[in-house]
Write a protein that holds these residues in place. Structure first.
Motif: not given
Length: 169
Positions: A78-80, A50-55
């Motif tokens: 703890g994803a952004a 998985l990834k969040d919007k802040k890579d």
């Protein structure tokens, strides 16, 4: 290019970790892998890259039967932001893995520590955990404590969290 299965096995041996590996036809989904049950003891895993919007990247490993709510998991790990699946190119770049072969053993290839490893608390209650050893043509069984030792040796201190949103029967 990521390490080979043989390099992974040498690394584990160097750490004093004993594993058992069964080779089989390539499997690409949990459903396909379930057809091989009976050959390999222990709990089998489902892995989400998985990834969040802040890579920020995350490798989430749960029991194959677990239900993970992708709409809320970001608040636990703890994803952004909300997360989405990482692209195959990033999976190969960061973990040396291709879709269908994703497992915690890919941490050996994340030498820059760009991927946060997250393990489900319920998964960690099992004695033996199974994952693909950098290829979806094999399954490797490892003791839970040895899996933690392996991850720490690669520089990854895994987060162990309650992720399975299903209710027990």
């Amino acid at each position: 290019m990521g390490k080979s299965i043989d390099e992974l096995m040498e690394y584990l041996t160097g750490l004093g970790i004993e594993v058992s590996t069964v080779r089989h036809q390539a499997v690409f989904t949990v459903a396909e892998a379930q057809d091989l049950r009976g050959q390999v003891a222990g709990v089998h895993t489902k892995n989400l890259f998985l990834k969040d919007k802040k890579d920020n990247f995350f490798l989430v490993t749960v029991d194959e039967e677990a239900e993970v709510d992708l709409k809320t998991i970001h608040t636990k790990i703890g994803a952004a932001s909300r997360v989405s699946f990482g692209k195959p190119e990033k999976l190969l770049e960061l973990l040396g893995l291709t879709p269908g072969a994703v497992s915690v053993f890919g941490a050996i290839n994340d030498t820059q520590l760009r991927v946060k490893v997250v393990l489900d608390e319920d998964l960690m209650a099992h004695d033996i955990i199974n994952g693909h050893p950098l290829t979806n043509e094999a399954t490797t069984s490892i003791r839970t404590g040895d899996l933690l030792a392996f991850l720490r040796a690669t520089g990854h201190e895994p987060l162990i969290l309650k992720l399975d949103g299903s209710t027990p029967n």
